[in-house]
Scaffold this motif. Sequence first.
Motif, PDB file in Angstrom:
ATOM      1  N   UNK A 187       0.762  -1.241   0.000  1.00 32.47           N
ATOM      2  CA  UNK A 187       0.000   0.000   0.000  1.00 32.47           C
ATOM      3  C   UNK A 187       0.790   1.287   0.000  1.00 32.47           C
ATOM      4  N   UNK A 188       2.133   1.212   0.007  1.00 36.17           N
ATOM      5  CA  UNK A 188       2.888   2.459   0.097  1.00 36.17           C
ATOM      6  C   UNK A 188       4.163   2.381  -0.728  1.00 36.17           C
ATOM      7  N   UNK A 189       4.873   3.508  -0.773  1.00 41.49           N
ATOM      8  CA  UNK A 189       6.098   3.593  -1.573  1.00 41.49           C
ATOM      9  C   UNK A 189       7.352   3.355  -0.734  1.00 41.49           C
ATOM     10  N   UNK A 190       7.179   2.996   0.551  1.00 41.62           N
ATOM     11  CA  UNK A 190       8.336   2.771   1.419  1.00 41.62           C
ATOM     12  C   UNK A 190       8.814   1.324   1.293  1.00 41.62           C
ATOM     13  N   UNK A 191       8.005   0.380   1.796  1.00 40.62           N
ATOM     14  CA  UNK A 191       8.351  -1.038   1.669  1.00 40.62           C
ATOM     15  C   UNK A 191       7.752  -1.673   0.422  1.00 40.62           C
ATOM     16  N   UNK A 195       9.043  -5.263  -1.756  1.00 38.79           N
ATOM     17  CA  UNK A 195       8.260  -6.498  -1.710  1.00 38.79           C
ATOM     18  C   UNK A 195       7.702  -6.845  -3.089  1.00 38.79           C
ATOM     19  N   UNK A 196       7.234  -5.835  -3.812  1.00 29.87           N
ATOM     20  CA  UNK A 196       6.652  -6.079  -5.136  1.00 29.87           C
ATOM     21  C   UNK A 196       7.697  -6.634  -6.100  1.00 29.87           C
ATOM     22  N   UNK A 197       8.932  -6.152  -5.994  1.00 29.14           N
ATOM     23  CA  UNK A 197       9.994  -6.648  -6.867  1.00 29.14           C
ATOM     24  C   UNK A 197      10.352  -8.097  -6.563  1.00 29.14           C
ATOM     25  N   UNK A 198      10.241  -8.495  -5.292  1.00 27.07           N
ATOM     26  CA  UNK A 198      10.591  -9.862  -4.900  1.00 27.07           C
ATOM     27  C   UNK A 198       9.521 -10.869  -5.293  1.00 27.07           C
ATOM     28  N   UNK A 199       8.322 -10.391  -5.593  1.00 30.87           N
ATOM     29  CA  UNK A 199       7.219 -11.277  -5.965  1.00 30.87           C
ATOM     30  C   UNK A 199       7.266 -11.590  -7.459  1.00 30.87           C
ATOM     31  N   UNK A 200       6.527 -12.623  -7.855  1.00 37.89           N
ATOM     32  CA  UNK A 200       6.378 -12.891  -9.285  1.00 37.89           C
ATOM     33  C   UNK A 200       5.626 -11.745  -9.953  1.00 37.89           C
ATOM     34  N   UNK A 201       4.579 -11.291  -9.276  1.00 40.65           N
ATOM     35  CA  UNK A 201       3.838 -10.110  -9.712  1.00 40.65           C
ATOM     36  C   UNK A 201       3.502  -9.308  -8.463  1.00 40.65           C
ATOM     37  N   UNK A 202       3.623  -7.987  -8.551  1.00 39.41           N
ATOM     38  CA  UNK A 202       3.342  -7.189  -7.368  1.00 39.41           C
ATOM     39  C   UNK A 202       2.883  -5.790  -7.695  1.00 39.41           C
ATOM     40  N   UNK A 203       2.198  -5.205  -6.724  1.00 40.87           N
ATOM     41  CA  UNK A 203       1.733  -3.826  -6.808  1.00 40.87           C
ATOM     42  C   UNK A 203       2.353  -3.048  -5.654  1.00 40.87           C
ATOM     43  N   UNK A 204       2.882  -1.874  -5.955  1.00 37.36           N
ATOM     44  CA  UNK A 204       3.326  -0.943  -4.921  1.00 37.36           C
ATOM     45  C   UNK A 204       2.468   0.306  -5.046  1.00 37.36           C
ATOM     46  N   UNK A 205       1.603   0.526  -4.059  1.00 39.29           N
ATOM     47  CA  UNK A 205       0.653   1.627  -4.126  1.00 39.29           C
ATOM     48  C   UNK A 205       1.295   2.977  -3.882  1.00 39.29           C
TER      49      UNK A 205
END
Length: 248
Positions: A187-191, A195-205
Amino acid sequence: MKKVIDLARERKVPVRIGVNSGSVEKDLLAKYGHPTHEALVESALRHIRFFEDNDFGLIKISLKSSDVITTIQSYRLLAEKTDYPFHLGVTEAGTLVSGAIKSALGIGFLLLEGIGDTLRVSLTAEPEEEMFVAWSILRALKLRQRGVELISCPTCGRTEIDLIPMVQKAEALLKNVKTPLRVAIMGCVVNGPGEAKEADVGIAGGRGSGILFKKGERVEKVPEPELLERLLAELERMTGEKIRSSKS
């Protein structure tokens, strides 16, 4: 029981010996005061001896208690005394959330110690929920790889998208996906980006939008109302599985 053993031997069918804290023999309750782990193990050993005396060793043992500590102690003690396979479970664990927690603790501890061969999650819930929790335990321990591991953050002051309903909808839609994947909805631009990069697919809000990542690479910036739909579309392309319904 001898007739059951004869039929099982004839058909080469294994028999599960199930000892439950709610039905421990009266003399063992008198000896130990209540269904302790020692009482459960002594009961199991009695049944094991009966099968062995009848020359039948195709057995599996379960020691079920609704108490997590008793369950763990029972299997640990019996593992010191026999090499028969074990069927793990915390019996009568309760409703979905509390039962899942108790099952994850009891079953998870034992599996991490190398104890256990099969398992059953017992919940006051639909059987499909029991299966989902069981697979989630195995996936969290990296013992089985099937389905989606969903990573999502707690809602804190940094959250800039409407995270909770998005994650709840995603979890419901992804529950039946068979392909092993790691999906992050942050949900944020901090973590979030990490986390999104480490996933197969991810969203960083971010504020009113989010970044879609795939296999560690930034794909595109997406407006918040389209984030989940874009994520699901990407997952359908990756897995070849139908995820979105016509109503989603």
